[in-house]
Write a protein that holds these residues in place. Structure first.
Motif, PDB file in Angstrom:
ATOM      1  N   VAL A 110       0.852  -1.190   0.000  1.00 49.71           N
ATOM      2  CA  VAL A 110       0.000   0.000   0.000  1.00 49.71           C
ATOM      3  C   VAL A 110       0.893   1.249   0.000  1.00 49.71           C
ATOM      4  O   VAL A 110       1.664   1.440   0.943  1.00 49.71           O
ATOM      5  CB  VAL A 110      -0.896   0.046   1.260  1.00 49.71           C
ATOM      6  N   PRO A 111       0.796   2.088  -1.041  1.00 49.15           N
ATOM      7  CA  PRO A 111       1.546   3.344  -0.976  1.00 49.15           C
ATOM      8  C   PRO A 111       0.856   4.335  -0.017  1.00 49.15           C
ATOM      9  O   PRO A 111      -0.330   4.170   0.297  1.00 49.15           O
ATOM     10  CB  PRO A 111       1.512   3.863  -2.417  1.00 49.15           C
ATOM     11  N   PHE A 112       1.605   5.346   0.433  1.00 47.13           N
ATOM     12  CA  PHE A 112       1.096   6.318   1.409  1.00 47.13           C
ATOM     13  C   PHE A 112      -0.315   6.817   1.091  1.00 47.13           C
ATOM     14  O   PHE A 112      -1.205   6.790   1.936  1.00 47.13           O
ATOM     15  CB  PHE A 112       2.007   7.564   1.435  1.00 47.13           C
ATOM     16  N   THR A 113      -0.503   7.257  -0.148  1.00 45.68           N
ATOM     17  CA  THR A 113      -1.767   7.929  -0.473  1.00 45.68           C
ATOM     18  C   THR A 113      -2.933   6.952  -0.628  1.00 45.68           C
ATOM     19  O   THR A 113      -4.068   7.374  -0.797  1.00 45.68           O
ATOM     20  CB  THR A 113      -1.617   8.768  -1.762  1.00 45.68           C
ATOM     21  N   GLU A 114      -2.625   5.645  -0.557  1.00 46.75           N
ATOM     22  CA  GLU A 114      -3.735   4.682  -0.619  1.00 46.75           C
ATOM     23  C   GLU A 114      -4.094   4.084   0.743  1.00 46.75           C
ATOM     24  O   GLU A 114      -5.038   3.286   0.837  1.00 46.75           O
ATOM     25  CB  GLU A 114      -3.419   3.580  -1.645  1.00 46.75           C
ATOM     26  N   VAL A 115      -3.363   4.510   1.787  1.00 48.64           N
ATOM     27  CA  VAL A 115      -3.674   4.004   3.133  1.00 48.64           C
ATOM     28  C   VAL A 115      -5.141   4.254   3.506  1.00 48.64           C
ATOM     29  O   VAL A 115      -5.808   3.364   4.053  1.00 48.64           O
ATOM     30  CB  VAL A 115      -2.705   4.606   4.189  1.00 48.64           C
ATOM     31  N   PRO A 116      -5.697   5.438   3.168  1.00 47.98           N
ATOM     32  CA  PRO A 116      -7.104   5.663   3.548  1.00 47.98           C
ATOM     33  C   PRO A 116      -8.097   4.728   2.850  1.00 47.98           C
ATOM     34  O   PRO A 116      -9.253   4.630   3.261  1.00 47.98           O
ATOM     35  CB  PRO A 116      -7.356   7.119   3.110  1.00 47.98           C
ATOM     36  N   ASP A 137       2.993  10.168  -3.953  1.00 46.82           N
ATOM     37  CA  ASP A 137       3.292   9.994  -2.531  1.00 46.82           C
ATOM     38  C   ASP A 137       4.370  10.977  -2.074  1.00 46.82           C
ATOM     39  O   ASP A 137       4.357  11.436  -0.936  1.00 46.82           O
ATOM     40  CB  ASP A 137       3.739   8.560  -2.258  1.00 46.82           C
ATOM     41  N   GLN A 138       5.276  11.300  -2.988  1.00 51.89           N
ATOM     42  CA  GLN A 138       6.309  12.292  -2.664  1.00 51.89           C
ATOM     43  C   GLN A 138       5.670  13.623  -2.290  1.00 51.89           C
ATOM     44  O   GLN A 138       6.078  14.268  -1.311  1.00 51.89           O
ATOM     45  CB  GLN A 138       7.250  12.505  -3.854  1.00 51.89           C
ATOM     46  N   ALA A 139       4.684  14.021  -3.050  1.00 54.11           N
ATOM     47  CA  ALA A 139       4.032  15.312  -2.782  1.00 54.11           C
ATOM     48  C   ALA A 139       3.361  15.290  -1.410  1.00 54.11           C
ATOM     49  O   ALA A 139       3.512  16.215  -0.605  1.00 54.11           O
ATOM     50  CB  ALA A 139       3.007  15.612  -3.879  1.00 54.11           C
ATOM     51  N   TYR A 140       2.646  14.198  -1.125  1.00 54.06           N
ATOM     52  CA  TYR A 140       1.994  14.048   0.193  1.00 54.06           C
ATOM     53  C   TYR A 140       3.027  14.049   1.318  1.00 54.06           C
ATOM     54  O   TYR A 140       2.868  14.716   2.340  1.00 54.06           O
ATOM     55  CB  TYR A 140       1.182  12.743   0.219  1.00 54.06           C
ATOM     56  N   PHE A 141       4.098  13.290   1.109  1.00 54.28           N
ATOM     57  CA  PHE A 141       5.110  13.110   2.140  1.00 54.28           C
ATOM     58  C   PHE A 141       5.803  14.433   2.462  1.00 54.28           C
ATOM     59  O   PHE A 141       5.938  14.833   3.614  1.00 54.28           O
ATOM     60  CB  PHE A 141       6.127  12.067   1.657  1.00 54.28           C
TER      61      PHE A 141
END
Lengths: 231, 231
Positions: B40-46, B127-131
């Motif tokens: 699961v990448p960061f932005t798909e955790v939700p 995910d880089q942008a979110y991180f």
């Protein structure tokens, strides 16, 4: 048979203060064993049980002599398995070692320095001479007064280092969980050391670590409170 | 039935890196349970399990969903008591919390800062942008680059803070004693996090902590090594 425990004292025999000896006293109380406490000043440690050990605590249990607070706890656990466990199983035994190393390397260096002069002042004269000499050698010749003078400056950093303990106590009332284990007595010993020998306020009111320490002082009919706090 | 475990990954799906997810993977392997790992990448955790949890790891065991690595370990211990214990009894369970708080407050702050830019560089663009956004907010607007640039300067102090762990490992091969327990996986997770995402040498050769980490990487057919180290 009553177990004998040899404990370090200063000029006031009613004030055993060694952190390691307190770990053992709490361990014996936890196990509900009968024991008799024998006061030993610094310079008489080499005479305990005819020089059987270089340090206190030492316990005599019948014909067995055991020294080192951790080894004593392990001995009591193995010898009296039917009494309340000091470790709560093999996992607790292994991680008590981590708690010990943490306490020894995080709490003891600050307390040892911060309370150094207060401890000195509460020893009998012959022990004072030994204490000053050995401690100043250990500190590369720096005087007790010089080391102790940094107490206030180092205090905030010390309080920060307690954060893992403080945070643990937001999950559970004791390091051992719902009730105390040897892991608690390890850290209790350190705080009791300075409570008994140093009037400095090491923990601010409202600190969860202070609340935990108070809970430990209440254990076993308040055996920890039987030694008066330094004034 | 096969347990599903949802794990954080970067742009390389073969490189799960979350310290907390690794704690869970090691716990499942320790219990000898069958499990399937879902990247699961960061932005798909939700989106995991229709938004059942805000963070990973999450496991699905039949109709049970459990999140939080410590809660998962407790769940596995209660649900599969006949399999190898993760805690070695109630004392180990209680003091694993102390190890967790210590790891979280001693190791994680340094790794989180020191590996921040390396982690960013190993995420997919979205995910880089979110991180970057979430981490720079957390650091009062300081850039990832600025925080990460202090790595070398802070490294010696970090190595010193490991002293309680290092000293424990001079008594026993694992925090859990002769063999590893969840307490080991807690700290392993942190070191695996940076091993997988950051090419910096966090531990010098010969450090007993590195030797312990290598022993952990060897466990369960080298499951830890199945994620390649960052290069």
């Amino acid at each position: 048979m009553t177990i004998l425990v040899y404990e370090l004292v200063g000029s006031d025999l009613s004030r055993p203060f060694s952190p390691h000896c307190w770990k053992t006293v709490m361990s014996l109380a936890h196990k509900g064993l009968e024991f008799e406490r024998i006061a030993v000043p610094f310079t008489e440690v080499p005479l305990v049980e005819n020089g059987a050990a270089k340090t206190v605590p030492v316990i005599r249990d019948g014909d067995r002599l055991v020294s080192d607070s951790f080894d004593i706890a392990l001995y009591l656990e193995r010898t009296y398995p039917e009494r309340p466990s000091l470790f709560g199983g093999p996992g607790g035994e292994a991680s008590a070692r981590f708690v010990e190393r943490w306490s020894q390397m995080t709490i003891h260096p600050f307390f040892g320095a911060a309370a150094m002069l207060d401890i000195h002042d509460r020893l009998a004269p012959v022990d004072q001479a030994y204490f000053r000499d050995s401690r100043e050698k250990r500190n590369n010749g720096r005087s007790l007064e010089s080391v102790a003078s940094e107490r206030e400056a180092r205090h905030p950093e010390f309080l920060k280092k307690l954060e893992p303990l403080r945070s643990t106590l937001s999950y559970q009332p004791f390091i051992g969980g719902e009730s105390p284990l040897f892991a608690d007595y390890i850290v209790f010993g350190a705080f009791q050391w300075v409570r008994v020998m140093s009037p400095f306020q090491y923990l601010p009111a409202g600190d969860p670590v202070l609340d935990w320490f108070d809970r430990c002082l209440d254990l076993y009919d308040g055996i920890g409170r039987s030694a008066p706090a330094a004034a």
